[in-house]
Design an enzyme around this catalytic site. Sequence first.
Site, PDB file in Angstrom:
ATOM      1  N   GLU B  29       0.824  -1.204   0.000  1.00  0.00           N
ATOM      2  CA  GLU B  29       0.000   0.000   0.000  1.00  0.00           C
ATOM      3  C   GLU B  29       0.864   1.262   0.000  1.00  0.00           C
ATOM      4  O   GLU B  29       0.509   2.284  -0.589  1.00  0.00           O
ATOM      5  CB  GLU B  29      -0.916   0.018   1.235  1.00  0.00           C
ATOM      6  CG  GLU B  29      -1.902  -1.148   1.311  1.00  0.00           C
ATOM      7  CD  GLU B  29      -2.502  -1.358   2.708  1.00  0.00           C
ATOM      8  OE1 GLU B  29      -3.553  -1.990   2.795  1.00  0.00           O
ATOM      9  OE2 GLU B  29      -1.901  -0.913   3.718  1.00  0.00           O
ATOM     10  N   GLU B 193      -6.856  -1.517  11.364  1.00  0.00           N
ATOM     11  CA  GLU B 193      -6.041  -0.505  12.050  1.00  0.00           C
ATOM     12  C   GLU B 193      -6.787   0.754  12.479  1.00  0.00           C
ATOM     13  O   GLU B 193      -6.455   1.364  13.502  1.00  0.00           O
ATOM     14  CB  GLU B 193      -4.852  -0.071  11.160  1.00  0.00           C
ATOM     15  CG  GLU B 193      -3.762  -1.115  10.969  1.00  0.00           C
ATOM     16  CD  GLU B 193      -4.049  -2.059   9.820  1.00  0.00           C
ATOM     17  OE1 GLU B 193      -4.910  -1.722   8.969  1.00  0.00           O
ATOM     18  OE2 GLU B 193      -3.440  -3.145   9.761  1.00  0.00           O
ATOM     19  N   ASP B 216     -12.168  -6.074  -1.117  1.00  0.00           N
ATOM     20  CA  ASP B 216     -13.012  -7.271  -1.159  1.00  0.00           C
ATOM     21  C   ASP B 216     -14.386  -6.944  -0.600  1.00  0.00           C
ATOM     22  O   ASP B 216     -14.544  -6.080   0.252  1.00  0.00           O
ATOM     23  CB  ASP B 216     -12.373  -8.421  -0.369  1.00  0.00           C
ATOM     24  CG  ASP B 216     -12.128  -8.073   1.083  1.00  0.00           C
ATOM     25  OD1 ASP B 216     -11.141  -7.367   1.367  1.00  0.00           O
ATOM     26  OD2 ASP B 216     -12.938  -8.483   1.938  1.00  0.00           O
TER      27      ASP B 216
END
Lengths: 258, 258
Positions: B29, B193, B216
């Site tokens: 990321e 997170e 997803d």
Amino acid sequence: MMALPQDDKAAIPKRPISNIVFIIAMQTEASPLVDKFQLTQESNSVFPTGVPWVRYSGKYKDLNINIVSPGKDTVLGVDSVGTVSSSLLTYASIQALQPDIVINAGTAGGFKAKGACIGDVYLASDVAFHDRRIPIPVFDLYGVGTRQACSTPNLAKELNLKIGKLSTGDSLDMCPHDETAIIANDATVKDMEGAAVAYVADLLKTPAIFLKAVTDIIDGDKPTTEEFLQNLAAVTAALDQAVTRVVDFISGKNLSEL
Amino acid sequence: MMALPQDDKAAIPKRPISNIVFIIAMQTEASPLVDKFQLTQESNSVFPTGVPWVRYSGKYKDLNINIVSPGKDTVLGVDSVGTVSSSLLTYASIQALQPDIVINAGTAGGFKAKGACIGDVYLASDVAFHDRRIPIPVFDLYGVGTRQACSTPNLAKELNLKIGKLSTGDSLDMCPHDETAIIANDATVKDMEGAAVAYVADLLKTPAIFLKAVTDIIDGDKPTTEEFLQNLAAVTAALDQAVTRVVDFISGKNLSEL
């Protein structure tokens, strides 16, 4: 992973332990020990402005003893239990106080199927998480995060403490997925901080041990919450006694003698 | 709780934001953004010796941009995902870098029942935990730990970002108890997170926003893990683009203009 490899252990200076940091999540658990060791609350905080973290410190025998607690949530007023608070507090405390050893002490649930009884105080041999399921190879192991506690065979033998594995999660209850993971972790006791404290102590190369007093039997017939609240004060007295014996044992010894 | 009350907001100095810290859990990321903003990895770490945390920094337009990642687990070699690592990293980064704003950017699962599609980038209005069940009055609220993101109505409108609530837990999958809590949190996106970053930012009085790109569909027919790994690279490109637009928007503005 936390047990020091032989090479490292050989390299430990043979000087007595002088500086202990206790990480204790709840005020009810910390208060009797603060009184017992005649510690005083530090007003000049080593922690950042605005955090609710509390530090008590003082001298007991030849030891500098610090008891740190995550304190009351600034908005809700309840003890800041769980892995996030305890990992932050462990990190900040190790950085600021450079302890020779960290001791995470507190209450826990116990499994009677593994021999636990109310009031037992366990010394954890291993710690792991039971609520971090990441079903991707290697990430799964990271999630469970098993670590050995610092090896203390003499302390365990001398004080005749029960030994068991500790499993940590952020919920007080236990859902079926947690239960499966706790069984996989082969745990005798279950808490809400241990594995997080172990992770941070490992990260910062600080030996850590875990003393957990059983307030409720998870595989018994009473609801956890009720049993926990009912036994909290009484079991805290047992914890208090065990911690005092551990501190007396540590006094004058170096790490490799524990 | 994190949205600044009007009084505080009025007290914010009307100077442009100059210092941004991005908290990004995974290397996959972070990498495109490091390239995009031409950041360089800092070898002289502001973090303690031995931690795997990584910081990239540089100047982009009038902004100091830091991207921090928890890095690879020192033993297992996988990204140090989850709430414990990200809370530690957020704490250490705010302490060391004193940012004007923290941006937690990353991938997430989305619920199609709430309108989420693969590749959508959400700006979170609120964040909360879904795997910290503490069924004792007030402790229950502490466990859920709902916080509002820093209010950024102009940014949301100008960039036409989707807005939704974010729910955080340490598992990639979703057990029935998690699902119940996620529904109670009214969440559109789910990550590992956000709520921990929000907790720490709130503790240290630092505004925080959350950008989450959907890899997803959780209430779809494909297994989460498979879909997550399949879409990770492509969706990271969408995240990359959204982050760039957010940074361009922030440039030259003060907090109350967001």
